[in-house]
Enzyme design. Structure first.
Site, PDB file in Angstrom:
ATOM      1  N   GLY A   1       0.822  -1.221   0.000  1.00 27.37           N
ATOM      2  CA  GLY A   1       0.000   0.000   0.000  1.00 27.37           C
ATOM      3  C   GLY A   1       0.847   1.257   0.000  1.00 27.37           C
ATOM      4  O   GLY A   1       0.448   2.276   0.561  1.00 27.37           O
TER       5      GLY A   1
ATOM      6  N   TYR B   1     -15.156  -3.282   9.084  1.00 23.15           N
ATOM      7  CA  TYR B   1     -13.812  -2.676   9.145  1.00 23.15           C
ATOM      8  C   TYR B   1     -13.238  -2.790  10.557  1.00 23.15           C
ATOM      9  O   TYR B   1     -12.069  -3.149  10.736  1.00 23.15           O
ATOM     10  CB  TYR B   1     -13.938  -1.216   8.717  1.00 23.15           C
ATOM     11  CG  TYR B   1     -12.669  -0.392   8.760  1.00 23.15           C
ATOM     12  CD1 TYR B   1     -11.709  -0.498   7.758  1.00 23.15           C
ATOM     13  CD2 TYR B   1     -12.451   0.530   9.786  1.00 23.15           C
ATOM     14  CE1 TYR B   1     -10.566   0.296   7.783  1.00 23.15           C
ATOM     15  CE2 TYR B   1     -11.313   1.325   9.811  1.00 23.15           C
ATOM     16  CZ  TYR B   1     -10.369   1.204   8.808  1.00 23.15           C
ATOM     17  OH  TYR B   1      -9.238   1.993   8.836  1.00 23.15           O
TER      18      TYR B   1
ATOM     19  N   GLY C   1       0.911   5.295   3.181  1.00 23.79           N
ATOM     20  CA  GLY C   1       2.011   4.492   2.632  1.00 23.79           C
ATOM     21  C   GLY C   1       3.086   5.342   1.970  1.00 23.79           C
ATOM     22  O   GLY C   1       4.289   5.092   2.140  1.00 23.79           O
TER      23      GLY C   1
HETATM   24  N1  NAP Z   1      -7.128   7.738   6.766  1.00 22.14           N
HETATM   25  C1  NAP Z   1      -7.557   7.481   7.981  1.00 22.14           C
HETATM   26  O1  NAP Z   1      -8.243   8.301   8.641  1.00 22.14           O
HETATM   27  C2  NAP Z   1      -7.210   6.179   8.642  1.00 22.14           C
HETATM   28  C3  NAP Z   1      -7.527   5.999   9.988  1.00 22.14           C
HETATM   29  C4  NAP Z   1      -7.212   4.804  10.609  1.00 22.14           C
HETATM   30  C5  NAP Z   1      -6.598   3.809   9.882  1.00 22.14           C
HETATM   31  N2  NAP Z   1      -6.293   3.984   8.569  1.00 22.14           N
HETATM   32  C6  NAP Z   1      -5.656   2.876   7.856  1.00 22.14           C
HETATM   33  O2  NAP Z   1      -4.440   3.319   7.264  1.00 22.14           O
HETATM   34  C7  NAP Z   1      -4.170   2.543   6.088  1.00 22.14           C
HETATM   35  C8  NAP Z   1      -3.865   3.483   4.925  1.00 22.14           C
HETATM   36  O3  NAP Z   1      -4.945   4.371   4.762  1.00 22.14           O
HETATM   37  P1  NAP Z   1      -4.859   5.627   3.770  1.00 22.14           P
HETATM   38  O4  NAP Z   1      -5.671   6.696   4.373  1.00 22.14           O
HETATM   39  O5  NAP Z   1      -3.430   5.882   3.384  1.00 22.14           O
HETATM   40  O6  NAP Z   1      -5.666   5.039   2.525  1.00 22.14           O
HETATM   41  P2  NAP Z   1      -5.527   5.299   0.949  1.00 22.14           P
HETATM   42  O7  NAP Z   1      -4.790   6.546   0.651  1.00 22.14           O
HETATM   43  O8  NAP Z   1      -6.901   5.132   0.414  1.00 22.14           O
HETATM   44  O9  NAP Z   1      -4.622   4.060   0.478  1.00 22.14           O
HETATM   45  C9  NAP Z   1      -5.137   2.772   0.384  1.00 22.14           C
HETATM   46  C10 NAP Z   1      -4.042   1.824  -0.103  1.00 22.14           C
HETATM   47  O10 NAP Z   1      -4.594   0.498  -0.167  1.00 22.14           O
HETATM   48  C11 NAP Z   1      -4.276  -0.056  -1.447  1.00 22.14           C
HETATM   49  N3  NAP Z   1      -5.298  -1.009  -1.842  1.00 22.14           N
HETATM   50  C12 NAP Z   1      -6.642  -0.782  -1.997  1.00 22.14           C
HETATM   51  N4  NAP Z   1      -7.234  -1.922  -2.440  1.00 22.14           N
HETATM   52  C13 NAP Z   1      -6.262  -2.867  -2.547  1.00 22.14           C
HETATM   53  C14 NAP Z   1      -6.236  -4.227  -2.960  1.00 22.14           C
HETATM   54  N5  NAP Z   1      -7.342  -4.879  -3.351  1.00 22.14           N
HETATM   55  N6  NAP Z   1      -5.048  -4.880  -2.961  1.00 22.14           N
HETATM   56  C15 NAP Z   1      -3.916  -4.263  -2.569  1.00 22.14           C
HETATM   57  N7  NAP Z   1      -3.867  -2.983  -2.164  1.00 22.14           N
HETATM   58  C16 NAP Z   1      -5.022  -2.302  -2.172  1.00 22.14           C
HETATM   59  C17 NAP Z   1      -4.259   1.145  -2.386  1.00 22.14           C
HETATM   60  O11 NAP Z   1      -3.577   0.816  -3.588  1.00 22.14           O
HETATM   61  P3  NAP Z   1      -3.826   1.618  -5.002  1.00 22.14           P
HETATM   62  O12 NAP Z   1      -4.092   3.062  -4.625  1.00 22.14           O
HETATM   63  O13 NAP Z   1      -2.566   1.434  -5.770  1.00 22.14           O
HETATM   64  O14 NAP Z   1      -4.990   0.985  -5.672  1.00 22.14           O
HETATM   65  C18 NAP Z   1      -3.532   2.158  -1.506  1.00 22.14           C
HETATM   66  O15 NAP Z   1      -2.145   1.915  -1.570  1.00 22.14           O
HETATM   67  C19 NAP Z   1      -5.391   1.650   5.886  1.00 22.14           C
HETATM   68  O16 NAP Z   1      -5.147   0.370   6.418  1.00 22.14           O
HETATM   69  C20 NAP Z   1      -6.470   2.336   6.695  1.00 22.14           C
HETATM   70  O17 NAP Z   1      -7.448   1.419   7.135  1.00 22.14           O
HETATM   71  C21 NAP Z   1      -6.583   5.145   7.944  1.00 22.14           C
END
Ligand code: NAP
Length: 241
Positions: free
Chosen positions: A8, A149, A14
């Site tokens: 990710g 989730y 990431g």
């Molecule tokens: N943002 C928040 O408020 C928050 C809060 C708590 C926890 N988190 C956690 O933090 C982590 C990152 O979140 P973020 O905000 O950075 O999200 P994001 O910007 O939406 O990034 C999501 C990532 O997941 C990858 N992904 C999606 N579907 C996939 C699949 N089928 N196979 C492999 N990879 C896949 C995407 O790849 P592509 O873009 O290349 O498709 C991207 O790299 C997640 O685990 C999320 O649950 C986030």
């Protein structure tokens, strides 16, 4: 040279982890799913800035747990694995489509765990093997409208608690960094007023910056962090805890 795999790496959190680890001298395997442009630009940016390190990209859909050699065949040395992929689904649990539940479980739990089975030997060869999952505060306290989730994220905390005990003697630490609300595209679906209402509930008074989450991943990857394992670190600005 130390090598980390970031699953990710094309996501908002990431990408920040990639930038911070590159600055710390890591070479990186940068995984992505669909966002080819983002990962290509990130790899180019890092390669220009850190010419003596290596930045390799890997595409894989983590809803597929059966072709993991497409990842493992592309890895050489490995010292750390960070799981920063994830998606959520907003609905009442009674209305959560079965396919969405399965997608979340596969991409955030089943496939990562099966991948770790295949990577354990490589990580054992590192003097400081590291595994970090990005979890969520909802894995600890649970959230209405995101029951699936919350379940997935709670499973990660249970996993690190158990698996850390098996691999501690192999020099590998396993932890979860569990953010509260972070300013990323995952929260873009909310209206400004909804985001302001959430921010007002957070004792620090705002969403986290991605660097404030990445900092703890960086710290867990430090050679000095050998003694912290099996934990979920809640990085929430005091929210919900
Ligand atoms: N943002 C928040 O408020 C928050 C809060 C708590 C926890 N988190 C956690 O933090 C982590 C990152 O979140 P973020 O905000 O950075 O999200 P994001 O910007 O939406 O990034 C999501 C990532 O997941 C990858 N992904 C999606 N579907 C996939 C699949 N089928 N196979 C492999 N990879 C896949 C995407 O790849 P592509 O873009 O290349 O498709 C991207 O790299 C997640 O685990 C999320 O649950 C986030």
């Amino acid at each position: 040279m130390k090598w980390a795999l970031i699953i990710g790496a094309s996501g908002d959190i990431g990408q920040q982890i990639a930038r911070d680890l590159a600055q710390d001298g890591w070479s990186l395997y940068l995984h992505y799913h669909q966002n080819t442009d983002k990962i290509r630009n990130l790899a180019q940016e890092l390669q220009m800035e850190y010419a003596k390190q290596d930045f390799l990209t890997l595409q894989y859909d983590l809803t597929d747990c059966e072709h993991l050699e497409q990842i493992t065949n592309n890895l050489f040395a490995l010292d750390a694995v960070i799981f920063a992929q994830g998606t959520t689904w907003y609905s009442l649990f009674s209305e959560l489509p079965a396919g969405q539940l399965s997608t979340m479980l596969k991409m955030q739990v089943e496939t990562p765990l099966l991948l770790l089975q295949k990577l354990e030997t490589k990580l054992t060869r590192s003097p400081n093997g590291r595994i970090v999952f990005i979890g969520s505060i909802y894995g600890g306290v649970g959230s209405a409208m995101e029951v699936g989730y919350s379940t997935v994220k709670g499973a990660l905390s249970a996993f690190v608690s158990a698996y850390s005990k098996e691999v501690a003697s192999l020099g590998i630490t396993v932890n979860v960094v569990a953010p509260g609300a972070v300013d990323t595209q995952m929260n873009m679906t909310f209206a400004a007023e909804e985001k302001a209402a959430v921010a007002a509930e957070i004792p620090v008074g705002r969403f986290a910056k991605v660097s404030e989450i990445s900092y703890w991943v960086q710290s867990l990857l430090s050679e000095k962090a050998d003694y912290l394992t099996g934990q979920t670190l809640y990085v929430t600005g005091g929210w919900l805890k």
